[in-house]
Design an enzyme around this catalytic site. Structure first.
Site, mmCIF file in Angstrom:
data_model
loop_
_atom_site.group_PDB
_atom_site.id
_atom_site.type_symbol
_atom_site.label_atom_id
_atom_site.label_comp_id
_atom_site.label_asym_id
_atom_site.label_seq_id
_atom_site.Cartn_x
_atom_site.Cartn_y
_atom_site.Cartn_z
ATOM 1 N N CYS A 1 -31.778 -6.787 -19.224
ATOM 2 C CA CYS A 1 -31.060 -7.383 -20.351
ATOM 3 C C CYS A 1 -29.647 -7.726 -19.911
ATOM 4 C CB CYS A 1 -31.042 -6.420 -21.545
ATOM 5 S SG CYS A 1 -30.113 -7.096 -22.929
ATOM 6 N N HIS B 1 -35.353 -0.630 -21.192
ATOM 7 C CA HIS B 1 -34.223 -1.481 -21.589
ATOM 8 C C HIS B 1 -32.939 -0.743 -21.247
ATOM 9 C CE1 HIS B 1 -31.461 -3.656 -24.238
ATOM 10 N NE2 HIS B 1 -32.389 -4.574 -24.397
ATOM 11 N N HIS C 1 -34.391 -10.238 -20.650
ATOM 12 C CA HIS C 1 -33.707 -10.683 -21.869
ATOM 13 C C HIS C 1 -32.497 -11.459 -21.393
ATOM 14 C CE1 HIS C 1 -35.024 -7.078 -24.640
ATOM 15 N NE2 HIS C 1 -36.030 -7.835 -24.281
ATOM 16 N N TYR D 1 -30.966 -13.214 -34.194
ATOM 17 C CA TYR D 1 -32.396 -13.532 -34.075
ATOM 18 C C TYR D 1 -32.807 -14.712 -34.945
ATOM 19 C CZ TYR D 1 -33.095 -9.568 -31.046
ATOM 20 O OH TYR D 1 -33.056 -8.721 -29.969
ATOM 21 N N ASP E 1 -32.335 -14.262 -25.649
ATOM 22 C CA ASP E 1 -31.907 -13.109 -26.450
ATOM 23 C C ASP E 1 -30.791 -13.544 -27.383
ATOM 24 O OD1 ASP E 1 -31.997 -10.541 -27.261
ATOM 25 O OD2 ASP E 1 -31.139 -9.663 -25.466
ATOM 26 N N HIS E 2 -30.455 -12.663 -28.303
ATOM 27 C CA HIS E 2 -29.365 -12.894 -29.266
ATOM 28 C C HIS E 2 -28.740 -14.282 -29.194
ATOM 29 C CE1 HIS E 2 -28.305 -8.339 -29.449
ATOM 30 N NE2 HIS E 2 -29.599 -8.562 -29.604
HETATM 31 C C1 DNO Z 1 -31.443 -5.744 -29.384
HETATM 32 C C2 DNO Z 1 -32.600 -5.375 -28.563
HETATM 33 C C3 DNO Z 1 -32.820 -3.878 -28.545
HETATM 34 C C4 DNO Z 1 -34.094 -3.565 -27.799
HETATM 35 C C5 DNO Z 1 -34.376 -2.104 -27.647
HETATM 36 C C6 DNO Z 1 -35.530 -1.895 -26.703
HETATM 37 O O1 DNO Z 1 -31.340 -6.846 -29.800
HETATM 38 O O2 DNO Z 1 -32.475 -5.884 -27.293
HETATM 39 O O3 DNO Z 1 -32.919 -3.410 -29.852
HETATM 40 O O4 DNO Z 1 -35.166 -4.135 -28.495
HETATM 41 O O5 DNO Z 1 -33.279 -1.433 -27.157
HETATM 42 O O6 DNO Z 1 -36.102 -0.658 -26.894
#
Ligand code: DNO
Length: 345
Positions: A234, A196, A261, A320, A306-307
Site C-alpha cells: 500500500c 497490509h 494498493h 472510495y 486506492d483512496h
Molecule cells: C483503507 C484500507 C484499509 C485496509 C485494511 C486491510 O482504506 O486500505 O482499511 O483495507 O487495513 O486489512
C-alpha cells in the site's frame, strides 16, 4: 497484473455494472460484511457473492479483509479458537475461487486520518492526516468509515487496557504464531495471504505497529518464509513514512507482493499529508517508478486504485468514490501497459 476495484457489497452505492464499465477492470475486491470478526464466513455466502460478480462479468479473487480477531494479536489463550475460524475462512475462500486475502495486524485501529473532507483548490476533496490533531483525539472514541470493525467506547476502553504493556516483539511473535498456524490452510486452499502495512507506519496511542518498513518485511519473511506469506503493498500507508524508499521496496519484494494498493499523497510537513489523485506529478509518491519497479521485477499480482478524491459533486464513502478511482484505474492501466512493453523490448 489484474486490475481490480474495491466493492463494499450490496450496500455499496456503486453497482457492479458501473465497475464493469471501467475499461481494464477484471474483478472486485470485497468481503463478507455481516459476520462478526472471528467467526466463519459461510461457504454458501461466498459462492453466492462470486456468482453475483460473475453474472456482472467480474471476478472475485481478492478478499479485503478477513479481519484478525484482537485475541490473536494479543496472544490470548482464546486465540486458537479464532485461528481455527480463520483457517476455515481461508479454506472457504479458496473453494469460492479467492486467490488472495488481504489482512492487517494493527492493534485496535485500522488506518487513521484526521480530515475526511480536505478541500483542494479545484474543489475536489480527499483524506488528510495531521499528527498533532490526531494525538489530541480521544482513542476511546474513534471511528472511521471503511474500518473492518468498530467498537463502542466501552469496548475500546477494555481493549486498550488489554494492550497495556504490549511490545513490538510480543506482537511480532503473535503474528508469527498466527501465520505458522494458517499457512497449511493457505497451501491446501491455494490462497495467498497479503499483509497490509500499518497506516500510518508508526506507533499510535502507545500501541505498537510492526509492518512499517523494510526491516519489518525482512524480519517477517525470515520468520515465515512460506510463499503464501506475502504483502499488500500500500503506497499510501508506507509512503506516509518519509523513511521508506517505495521504488526500492517495490523492486525488492515484487515477487512477494500479491496485491498492490496504489495511492498518491502529498506531504505538507514532516508528519502530515493529504491524499491526491493518482498521477505521479500530483504528489510525493513516485507511482510511475513503483509500477516500473514492480513490472521489471516480475510482479504478477492484483492491483487496485486506492483512496481517490471526491470529484464532480460525488458524495459517498470518503476515499472510495467511483469517479476518481476509475480515473486512477485507467491511469494505472496505462502505466502498466507502458512498463510491460518496455520490459519486452
Ligand atoms: C483503507 C484500507 C484499509 C485496509 C485494511 C486491510 O482504506 O486500505 O482499511 O483495507 O487495513 O486489512
Amino acid at each position: 497484473m489484474k486490475m481490480t476495484f474495491r466493492w463494499y457489497g450490496e450496500s455499496d452505492s456503486i453497482p457492479l455494472s458501473y465497475i464493469k464499465q471501467i475499461q481494464g477492470m477484471t474483478g472486485v475486491v470485497t468481503a463478507v460484511y455481516d459476520v462478526p470478526v472471528g467467526e466463519v464466513w459461510p461457504l454458501e455466502t461466498l459462492l453466492a457473492m462470486r456468482e453475483h460478480c460473475h453474472r456482472e462479468g467480474l471476478e472475485m479473487e481478492v478478499i479485503e479483509s478477513v479481519p484478525v480477531h484482537e485475541d490473536i494479536k494479543l496472544g490470548k489463550p482464546t486465540r486458537d479458537k479464532y485461528i481455527e475460524a480463520y483457517r476455515q475462512n481461508i479454506i472457504n475462500c479458496g473453494k469460492a475461487g479467492v486467490r488472495c486475502i488481504c489482512y492487517n495486524f494493527m492493534p485496535v485501529f485500522d488506518w487513521l486520518r484526521t480530515d475526511l473532507g480536505f478541500r483542494h483548490d479545484d474543489g475536489a476533496t480527499s483524506l488528510a492526516y495531521c499528527h498533532k490533531q490526531l494525538m489530541a483525539l480521544d482513542p476511546k472514541d474513534l471511528h472511521l468509515p471503511g474500518w473492518d470493525e468498530s467498537y463502542t467506547p466501552e469496548e475500546l476502553q477494555r481493549l486498550l487496557g488489554e494492550y497495556e504493556g504490549m511490545t513490538h516483539e510480543k506482537l511480532f511473535e503473535n503474528l508469527v504464531y498466527f501465520l505458522n498456524a494458517v499457512m497449511p490452510a493457505c497451501r491446501e486452499a491455494d490462497v495467498n495471504l497479503a499483509i497490509h502495512p500499518d497506516d500510518p507506519p508508526w506507533d499510535m496511542f502507545g500501541l505498537p505497529r510492526i509492518i512499517c518498513c523494510e526491516a519489518d518485511y525482512d524480519r517477517l519473511f525470515a520468520a515465515v518464509p512460506d510463499r503464501h506469506n506475502g504483502i499488500t503493498f500500500c503506497t499510501g500507508s508506507l509512503g506516509a513514512g518519509r523513511f521508506n524508499d517505495l521504488v526500492a521496496l517495490a523492486g525488492k519484494y515484487a515477487d512477494r507482493i500479491y496485491f498492490a494498493h496504489l495511492r498518491q499523497l502529498k506531504y505538507t510537513n514532516d508528519t502530515d499529508f493529504y491524499e491526491n489523485g493518482h498521477l505521479t506529478e500530483r504528489g510525493d509518491v513516485d507511482i510511475y517508478g513503483i509500477v516500473q519497479a514492480l513490472v521489471q521485477n516480475g510482479f504478477d499480482g492484483y492491483v487496485r486504485p486506492d483512496h481517490g478524491r471526491n470529484v464532480w459533486g460525488e458524495t459517498g464513502k470518503p476515499g472510495y468514490g467511483l469517479f476518481d478511482r476509475a480515473m486512477g484505474a485507467c491511469y494505472l492501466c496505462g502505466l502498466f501497459e507502458a512498463a510491460e512493453k518496455e520490459k519486452k523490448q
